[in-house]
Write an enzyme that holds these catalytic residues in place. Structure first.
Site, PDB file in Angstrom:
ATOM      1  N   HIS A  62      -1.035  40.855  18.372  1.00 42.43           N
ATOM      2  CA  HIS A  62      -1.564  39.884  17.117  1.00 42.43           C
ATOM      3  C   HIS A  62      -2.809  41.426  16.268  1.00 42.43           C
ATOM      4  CE1 HIS A  62      -4.071  39.727  19.926  1.00 42.43           C
ATOM      5  NE2 HIS A  62      -5.525  39.335  19.390  1.00 42.43           N
ATOM      6  N   HIS A  64      -5.724  41.014  15.026  1.00 41.48           N
ATOM      7  CA  HIS A  64      -7.637  40.771  15.456  1.00 41.48           C
ATOM      8  C   HIS A  64      -7.432  42.680  15.890  1.00 41.48           C
ATOM      9  CE1 HIS A  64      -8.760  36.841  16.812  1.00 41.48           C
ATOM     10  NE2 HIS A  64      -8.755  36.789  15.517  1.00 41.48           N
ATOM     11  N   ASP A  66      -9.199  44.950  17.867  1.00 37.51           N
ATOM     12  CA  ASP A  66      -8.566  44.844  18.712  1.00 37.51           C
ATOM     13  C   ASP A  66      -7.171  45.386  19.693  1.00 37.51           C
ATOM     14  OD1 ASP A  66      -9.365  42.780  19.282  1.00 37.51           O
ATOM     15  OD2 ASP A  66      -9.647  43.079  21.449  1.00 37.51           O
ATOM     16  N   HIS A  67      -6.311  45.332  18.528  1.00 32.97           N
ATOM     17  CA  HIS A  67      -5.054  45.344  19.808  1.00 32.97           C
ATOM     18  C   HIS A  67      -3.955  46.575  18.055  1.00 32.97           C
ATOM     19  CE1 HIS A  67      -5.291  42.580  22.422  1.00 32.97           C
ATOM     20  NE2 HIS A  67      -6.452  42.540  22.267  1.00 32.97           N
ATOM     21  N   HIS A 142      -3.578  31.761  20.916  1.00 28.58           N
ATOM     22  CA  HIS A 142      -5.235  32.621  20.111  1.00 28.58           C
ATOM     23  C   HIS A 142      -5.758  31.480  18.914  1.00 28.58           C
ATOM     24  CE1 HIS A 142      -7.690  35.427  20.518  1.00 28.58           C
ATOM     25  NE2 HIS A 142      -7.600  36.579  19.858  1.00 28.58           N
ATOM     26  N   ASP A 212      -4.126  38.556  24.368  1.00 27.67           N
ATOM     27  CA  ASP A 212      -5.187  37.571  24.198  1.00 27.67           C
ATOM     28  C   ASP A 212      -4.824  36.233  24.071  1.00 27.67           C
ATOM     29  OD1 ASP A 212      -6.263  39.770  23.910  1.00 27.67           O
ATOM     30  OD2 ASP A 212      -7.708  39.204  22.270  1.00 27.67           O
ATOM     31  N   HIS A 270      -8.810  43.526  28.830  1.00 27.62           N
ATOM     32  CA  HIS A 270      -9.740  42.989  28.402  1.00 27.62           C
ATOM     33  C   HIS A 270     -11.224  43.021  27.855  1.00 27.62           C
ATOM     34  CE1 HIS A 270      -9.944  40.911  24.246  1.00 27.62           C
ATOM     35  NE2 HIS A 270      -8.688  41.230  23.706  1.00 27.62           N
TER      36      HIS A 270
END
Length: 303
Positions: A62, A64, A66-67, A142, A212, A270
């Site tokens: 996805h 976000h 941090d990914h 999410h 997530d 995570h």
């Protein structure tokens, strides 16, 4: 056949306490598959001796940061290091727009092709099939569109009992048919049953990557009886309200999921930046599902 996952990043949101944002590399029969690509992934590859040039498939769960914020840098480095092979990139449909915009304004023309395949967050789909594995998406719940990924090893051909084949004089040209389950008939017409000349290959293994997500039973059927389940466990259960608010899972919930889907082993990651030590998260999960491990960076888990 090699089937193992190496953790490159296990932090949520931000790098902290020597933990990096999410990334993993899966080795299936010496083919490398990168799963998510948080900030610092390239450095982690160098640190843990993962050759980026061997990666032909990248999966982004996805959008976000941090990914995926390490992705542009990785794609650029592959270009600068002379990559020519096509790279297959799977992720949310708007990821391509982000990549195109980055390279447009840096005036970068890659020396290799990117084959972009948009994932559908609303239904499970098979997105890769090759000699070693099939890979499916897992719709998750999410705050924004998000998918997990299911890696299912393909059943291998039967194994030959070489001593027995040599004893009865089976010609080499019959070996392929025997591996596929055929009986052997010698020139005199004697039939040798396949199970006397071969043994079954190992049971195919499965690896599930649940990025997530809010606790949800919507994907349980798809991941039933998995060998290794990676599931996010951002918070301790005493922060359930915060987990629900941010559409995340607690360590306790991840363990409950492992029980309900009959997973053989659970890997949690995570982790929220609020936890300097991860011991409490591990203890909470193990109180429900004892065969739980932490997604420690640099550690390789054989599936």
């Amino acid at each position: 056949m090699k089937f193992e996952v190496t953790i490159l990043g296990s932090s949520s949101a931000t790098p902290i306490y020597n933990r990096n944002p999410t990334s993993q590399v899966l080795n299936i029969n010496e083919r490398l598959y990168l799963i998510d690509c948080g900030e610092g992934t390239q450095q982690q590859m160098l640190r843990f001796d993962v050759r980026a040039s061997r990666i032909d498939h990248i999966f982004i769960s996805h959008l976000h940061g941090d990914h995926y914020l390490g992705l542009i840098g990785l794609l650029s480095s592959l270009h600068l290091n002379g990559r020519k092979k096509t790279l297959k990139l799977f992720g949310p449909i708007h990821l391509k727009e982000i990549i195109d915009l980055q390279f447009k304004y840096s005036e970068t023309t890659l020396q290799y092709d990117i084959e972009f395949i948009a994932t559908d967050p609303n239904k499970a789909q098979t997105i890769v099939t090759n000699d070693d594995v099939t890979i499916e998406t897992i719709p998750l719940n999410h705050r924004i569109e998000c998918t997990g990924f299911l890696f299912r090893e393909k059943k291998r051909l039967r194994k030959l009992i070489k001593d027995e084949l040599e004893r009865i004089g089976v010609p080499v040209e019959h070996y392929t048919a025997l591996k596929k389950g055929a009986n052997y008939v010698n020139p005199e017409g004697k039939v040798y049953k396949n199970d006397t000349l071969t043994i079954d290959s190992e049971t195919p293994k499965t690896y599930v990557y649940c990025s997530d997500t809010l606790y949800s039973e919507s994907y349980f059927d798809q991941i039933n009886n998995v060998d290794l389940l990676y599931h996010e466990a951002t918070f301790l259960h005493n922060m359930l309200d915060r987990a629900n608010e941010t559409h995340h899972t607690t360590a306790l919930q991840a363990a409950e999921i492992a029980v309900k889907v009959h997973a053989k082993k659970l890997l949690i990651g995570h982790f929220s930046a609020r936890y300097k030590s991860l011991d409490e998260l591990l203890e909470e999960a193990q109180s429900v599902f004892p065969n739980t491990a932490l997604a420690i960076e640099g550690k390789t888990f054989v599936i």
